[in-house]
Scaffold this active site. Structure first.
Site, short mmCIF file in Angstrom:
data_model
loop_
_atom_site.label_atom_id
_atom_site.label_comp_id
_atom_site.label_asym_id
_atom_site.label_seq_id
_atom_site.Cartn_x
_atom_site.Cartn_y
_atom_site.Cartn_z
N THR A 152 -1.06 -3.33 11.34
CA THR A 152 -0.13 -4.32 11.90
C THR A 152 1.27 -3.71 11.82
O THR A 152 1.68 -2.99 12.72
CB THR A 152 -0.21 -5.66 11.15
OG1 THR A 152 -0.13 -5.43 9.73
CG2 THR A 152 -1.51 -6.38 11.45
N LYS A 180 -5.57 -1.08 5.47
CA LYS A 180 -4.30 -1.43 6.09
C LYS A 180 -3.52 -2.26 5.09
O LYS A 180 -4.08 -3.03 4.31
CB LYS A 180 -4.50 -2.17 7.42
CG LYS A 180 -5.02 -3.59 7.32
CD LYS A 180 -4.01 -4.66 7.04
CE LYS A 180 -2.84 -4.58 8.00
NZ LYS A 180 -1.76 -5.56 7.59
N THR A 191 -6.70 -5.46 -1.59
CA THR A 191 -5.61 -5.14 -0.71
C THR A 191 -5.63 -6.06 0.49
O THR A 191 -6.39 -7.02 0.53
CB THR A 191 -5.73 -3.68 -0.25
OG1 THR A 191 -4.68 -3.40 0.65
CG2 THR A 191 -7.05 -3.43 0.44
N GLU A 277 6.70 -2.20 4.01
CA GLU A 277 7.56 -2.50 5.15
C GLU A 277 9.01 -2.10 4.87
O GLU A 277 9.64 -2.57 3.92
CB GLU A 277 7.48 -3.99 5.48
CG GLU A 277 6.15 -4.35 6.12
CD GLU A 277 5.95 -5.83 6.32
OE1 GLU A 277 5.07 -6.19 7.13
OE2 GLU A 277 6.63 -6.63 5.64
N ASN A 407 10.50 -8.61 8.79
CA ASN A 407 9.91 -9.91 8.52
C ASN A 407 10.72 -11.07 9.08
O ASN A 407 10.23 -12.20 9.15
CB ASN A 407 9.72 -10.08 7.01
CG ASN A 407 8.53 -9.29 6.51
OD1 ASN A 407 7.40 -9.67 6.70
ND2 ASN A 407 8.82 -8.14 5.91
#
Length: 412
Positions: A152, A180, A191, A277, A407
């Site tokens: 993603t 992921k 995870t 991120e 985000n």
């Protein structure tokens, strides 16, 4: 024990595929990992009370007696908080794959990741299933495509593999996996999404025991943003294709398998932490000489989850007071006036260590050297609390401006 190149197709008998179906964005978004030979399976799942439909499905079928043949994934939409429709869509997803392979829905686990609260476009997904099954292959490239399809906000596919030999037989065992995870990473199970495949012949009970233990030392020891997802799913599939005598009790071969599984999972966990991120640095916190194992875990995780520590590392600021502060509110039992804190970096097989704090007080260290060390891509924080003999290691990343940017408009 050897760390090798590979992923979910490294183990004998496993095929994989990843394709673009058209769920949300123009990227690969549906993946399948498949073994024609039936597998035994083990798994761990999110501890979040809010669980996505695929998590509930996986937990349910893990307990039944139906042989397992694989797991199908989608990215883009999490299929979480969708009530009865979500559960029906999840079933239809599994059924579409099963029908194409002439099997039953209960033979397939499901993993979904992406936006919460939106329905799966089942017409799009079902139209993509024939092409997904047709693309199945045992090549490393096919495994890589599957790893790409579950991404993603990840910036790279995450894969790992290892192999070893059965002690009294000339049989090679392979373990390979993909994962992921970039944001919403603070699991107490595993995870975001991950599957590990192996060709070892082992009982389901021992496979689950090894899986649970390894998870506690790897995936449970990472954090990006202190958010535990609704969709966290980790599945291990063992098809026995290597042909070893079935492992039904703990012995040297079991120990070697557990070590190989840990190597693969640790590698995947570190890749997730490094790819947090907006992250620019991987942070490893090694705690030693804690009073109990539980204390060691609390201390290590408290440091790597501290936003103040994470921002200091982003700014390459050796603000060691934030580290001591994080240790202090961890809930662990130790004497702050005995704590040592050091930085360590490794470059080109060379390592450098800088002691920042000794017995709770700053040393006469070089701020310039500390800044230089904290500017590296991988940083190790070493902590000695001198309270006992237990140790633990946790992994995280720095906290940057880009985390907020990513985000702030995740759904758009």
């Amino acid at each position: 024990m050897r760390k090798i190149k590979g992923g979910v197709t490294t183990a004998l008998g496993f095929k994989a595929a990843g394709i673009y179906a058209g769920i949300r964005k123009p990227k690969k978004d549906v993946a399948l990992v498949y073994s024609e030979t039936p597998c035994v399976a083990a798994g761990t799942f999110t501890t979040n009370l809010v669980k996505a439909a695929p998590v509930k499905w996986c937990q349910s079928i893990l307990k039944d007696d139906a042989p397992k043949h694989g797991i199908v994934f989608n990215s883009g939409i999490a299929n979480a908080c969708m009530g009865a429709r979500g559960e029906q869509d999840n079933y239809e997803f599994a059924k579409a794959v099963a029908d194409e392979l002439k099997l039953s829905p209960e033979n397939f686990f499901v993993g979904s990741t992406g936006v919460i609260g939106q329905p799966l476009p089942m017409d799009v997904i079902k139209n993509g299933i024939p092409g997904l099954v047709a693309a199945l292959d045992s090549t490393l490239e096919a495994g890589h495509s599957a790893a790409e399809a579950i991404m993603t906000t990840d910036t790279c596919a995450k894969e790992a593999a290892a192999d070893f030999n059965i002690e009294d037989e000339e049989i090679e065992i392979h373990v390979g996996g993909m994962a992921k995870g970039s944001g919403m990473i603070h699991p107490n199970m595993a995870t975001m999404l991950s599957v590990v495949t192996t060709d070892i012949n082992i009982s389901q009970e021992l496979l689950q025991e090894a899986t649970s233990k390894v998870v506690s030392e790897t995936f449970n020891m990472i954090s990006v943003d202190r958010d535990t997802s609704t969709n966290d799913t980790f599945i291990v599939l063992a098809n026995g294709a290597a042909g070893n005598e079935k492992i039904v009790k703990k012995n040297k071969d079991y120990d070697n398998f557990e070590t190989a599984l840990k190597l693969v999972c640790k590698t995947l966990a570190k890749k997730m932490a490094a790819d947090g991120e907006g992250a620019t640095k991987l942070v490893e916190c090694k705690v030693k000489n804690a009073k109990t194992k539980e204390d060691a875990i609390k201390l290590a995780k408290s440091v790597i989850t501290s936003n103040l520590v994470k921002t200091a590392i982003f700014g390459s600021d050796a603000n060691w007071g934030r580290i001591l502060c994080a240790l202090g509110y961890s809930g662990a039992d130790f004497n702050p006036e005995k704590v040592d804190v050091a930085l360590k970096v490794e470059n080109d097989d060379e390592e450098e260590t800088l002691l920042l704090v000794e017995n709770g007080v700053a040393t006469d260290y070089s701020e310039e050297l500390a800044t230089e060390m904290l500017s590296q891509k991988e940083i190790i924080i070493k902590i000695n609390v001198k309270a006992g003999y237990e140790k633990a290691t946790a992994w995280g990343c720095d906290l940057t401006y880009d985390y907020v940017k990513i985000n702030g408009d995740y759904r758009s």
